[in-house]
Design a protein around this motif. Structure first.
Motif, short mmCIF file in Angstrom:
data_model
loop_
_atom_site.label_atom_id
_atom_site.label_comp_id
_atom_site.label_asym_id
_atom_site.label_seq_id
_atom_site.Cartn_x
_atom_site.Cartn_y
_atom_site.Cartn_z
N GLU A 31 0.83 -1.21 0.00
CA GLU A 31 0.00 0.00 0.00
C GLU A 31 0.86 1.26 0.00
O GLU A 31 0.63 2.19 -0.77
N GLU A 62 2.43 1.86 -3.32
CA GLU A 62 1.48 2.46 -4.27
C GLU A 62 1.40 3.97 -4.05
O GLU A 62 1.33 4.76 -5.00
N ARG A 63 1.44 4.37 -2.80
CA ARG A 63 1.35 5.79 -2.48
C ARG A 63 2.59 6.53 -2.99
O ARG A 63 2.50 7.64 -3.50
N HIS A 100 2.28 7.14 -6.54
CA HIS A 100 1.36 8.24 -6.81
C HIS A 100 2.12 9.57 -6.88
O HIS A 100 1.88 10.39 -7.76
N TYR A 101 3.05 9.75 -5.95
CA TYR A 101 3.85 10.98 -5.98
C TYR A 101 4.92 10.94 -7.06
O TYR A 101 5.21 11.95 -7.70
N PRO A 133 5.56 8.80 -10.15
CA PRO A 133 5.21 7.72 -11.09
C PRO A 133 6.43 7.15 -11.81
O PRO A 133 6.44 5.99 -12.20
N LYS A 168 8.07 3.86 -10.57
CA LYS A 168 7.42 2.59 -10.88
C LYS A 168 8.01 1.93 -12.13
O LYS A 168 8.07 0.71 -12.23
#
Lengths: 235, 328
Positions: free
Chosen positions: A114, A117-118, A121-122, A124, A127
């Motif tokens: 989790e 994933e956060r 979000h900040y 990308p 990833k």
């Protein structure tokens, strides 16, 4: 309420008196910036807080608790994330492993996912590079990874040591935007910067440090227009 | 001449693999500690030796109690391996705690000299205890796996001579491989293995990630020493007779293997160990032939250390090592 409070901290490096009675405060929800020139004691202040350097005298209170002589792995566990100067990514761990190191104290695999994933979000971009070695990334990407790694700890206080160092202006812009965004979402931030202009623009309050002493303090916007500050750091 | 070399090749490969496996695991101990502390832990050869003595002592006790004949040899061995590796692991951890940790921030040379001191201390301690108990510091343990197995290498290629293997060879090789695979898995696939690599790369920053660095260093010493001690047992099982000085030369050769593979590199150490073992056995078998008797088999040691010198001159980062740039 103050989340972090340094009272009359004196730190020495051998015979060098690096911090001379530093007193400063960070309130919950604030961005506080510590500005000053090279060798003024900015990094030493952060290292003293996280426990990498032990102060000779003075007290550090965090959340009402005395953490003056707490070793770094314990202050980190207590919720203070320190993103060190020069980013200090683990160069031969993959990007994913670097992030996992940030959540080292977390046992629950699901929580780790989790948080990751956060971070995506900040940042990308991170990833896309999960399986690359940390050391192969560019300076800007490494800085983002360093901040991302700190976010994996889900800290109460995020301390950033010169996140803009050596980065292209456009990247600096992005990073400051994210710092601002993190703060909007409730993160308390202590930001050390040589780039005083950028830092003061997003900070609620600022401290100016000179040869180990706090010489001035006030709201960010006020310092930004202060004559002395302009002359010394914004010229 | 080539023909003569080929005659002995099957036997050389078998003996070289057994010796190489021993070098490889001892080299792991050197390389792990170096990776994390940049310390050449010269006491590691002595940990290996201590393991050989502890293991043999346990075996002798067992045989005194008559258990050796009543238990399958493999179960006896596993039991001895576990007990010995726990003991030597704790010994290694204790050495780090008492001798190296207080010197963590001292110049490297001081820690290195301390390591050499610890190494002498262990040699004399083991010698003292063995002499006290046994009257003689050279010890021969009970033979667990002494069946000779013939390998008809000549049926593969007529130029080969037949080789013979002690059944312990398969045990040594098997246990060694299991230990290496387990360690590789631990270091690369588990959380604490990752912490170990992180501490090796940047101790300060690892601490900022809530990693207790002292704990990770202690763990590294435990694992390295446990593997080293277990290898001592394997050595005693394979070669029978041990004395308190076996750790010295063997330690140096394992260190050579670690340097050959690139010090700090775990897979490099495994590869380097096997290679040194094979080369050494090859040299022992063939030096007299190639030099027409001028150089005897005992020059094999010169051979191993010549490799060290050549590596240091031409490829100081080792076969798998990375060139490190000195940070300013």
């Amino acid at each position: 309420m103050s989340l972090l409070r340094l009272e009359n901290i004196n730190t020495f490096y051998g015979g060098i008196h690096a911090l001379k009675g530093v007193t400063l405060e960070v309130n919950e929800g604030e961005i506080v910036t510590l500005i000053g020139s090279n060798g003024a004691g900015k990094s030493t202040t952060l290292k003293t807080i996280s426990g990498q350097v032990k102060p000779k005298s003075g007290t550090i209170l965090y959340n009402g608790k005395d953490i003056t002589n707490t070793p770094p792995h314990v202050t980190a566990f207590d919720g203070i994330a320190h993103v060190p100067e020069g980013r200090r990514i683990f160069p031969r761990l993959t990007v994913k492993e670097n992030l996992e190191m940030g959540a080292f104290s977390v046992k629950d695999r699901k929580v780790i996912e989790e948080r990751m994933e956060r971070v995506f979000h900040y940042f990308p971009k991170i990833k896309e590079r999960l399986h690359q070695k940390g050391g192969t990334m560019s300076g800007g990407e490494q800085q983002m990874l360093a901040i991302g790694r700190a976010l994996m700890m889900q800290p109460k206080l995020l301390m950033l040591d010169e996140p803009s160092m050596g980065l292209a202006p456009i990247i600096v812009e992005q990073i400051f935007e994210i710092i601002h965004e993190l703060n909007e979402e409730g993160m308390t931030i202590l930001l050390v910067e040589q780039n005083a202009f950028q830092a003061l623009q997003i900070a609620h309050r600022g401290y100016v440090i000179q040869t180990g002493e706090i010489v001035m303090t006030g709201p960010g916007q006020e310092l930004l227009v202060n004559e002395q500050v302009r002359e010394a750091y914004l010229a | 001449m080539i023909e003569q070399v080929l005659h002995t090749l099957p036997q050389v490969l078998i003996d070289g693999l057994a010796l190489g496996a021993v070098y490889a695991i001892v080299a792991l101990g050197y390389t792990m500690v170096y990776g994390i502390l940049e310390l050449i832990n010269f006491a590691h050869g002595e940990i290996f030796m201590t393991g050989a003595f502890v293991g043999t002592a346990i075996l002798l006790t067992f045989s005194g109690l008559g258990w050796i004949t009543s238990m399958p040899a493999i179960i006896t061995l596993v039991l001895v391996l576990i007990v010995t590796s726990v003991l030597t692991g704790l010994l290694g951890m204790g050495i780090e705690r008492v001798a190296y940790r207080p010197l963590r921030n001292a110049p490297k040379l001081i820690t290195l000299i301390t390591a050499i001191g610890i190494s002498f201390l262990l040699q004399d301690l083991v010698r003292f205890i063995t002499e006290l108990k046994n009257g003689n510091y050279i010890l021969t343990g009970p033979n667990l796996f002494n069946k000779q197995i013939g390998i008809e290498a000549s049926s593969i290629l007529s130029v080969f001579n037949d080789a013979s293997v002690k059944s312990s060879f398969f045990i040594v090789l098997g246990v060694a491989i299991v230990m290496m695979i387990t360690l590789d898995f631990f270091v690369n696939r588990t959380k604490w293995g990752m912490a170990m690599r992180a501490v090796a790369q940047d101790r300060e920053t690892a601490a900022l990630m809530t990693v207790n660095v002292n704990k990770v260093i202690a763990l590294t010493f435990f694992i390295g020493s446990a593997l080293g001690g277990a290898t001592g047992v394997l050595f005693a099982v394979q070669y029978g007779t041990i004395d308190p000085y076996i750790g010295f030369i063997l330690g140096l050769k394992a260190f050579t293997a670690a340097v050959l593979g690139g010090i700090g590199n775990i897979r490099g150490a495994m590869f380097g160990g096997i290679l040194i073992g094979l080369l050494e056995m090859f040299a022992a078998a063939n030096l007299p032939i190639v030099s027409h008797g001028v150089l005897g088999a005992e020059y094999k040691d010169v051979f191993a250390f010549a490799i060290l010198i050549i590596v240091l001159i031409f490829k100081p980062e080792g076969l798998f090592g990375k060139v490190t740039v000195e940070k300013v």
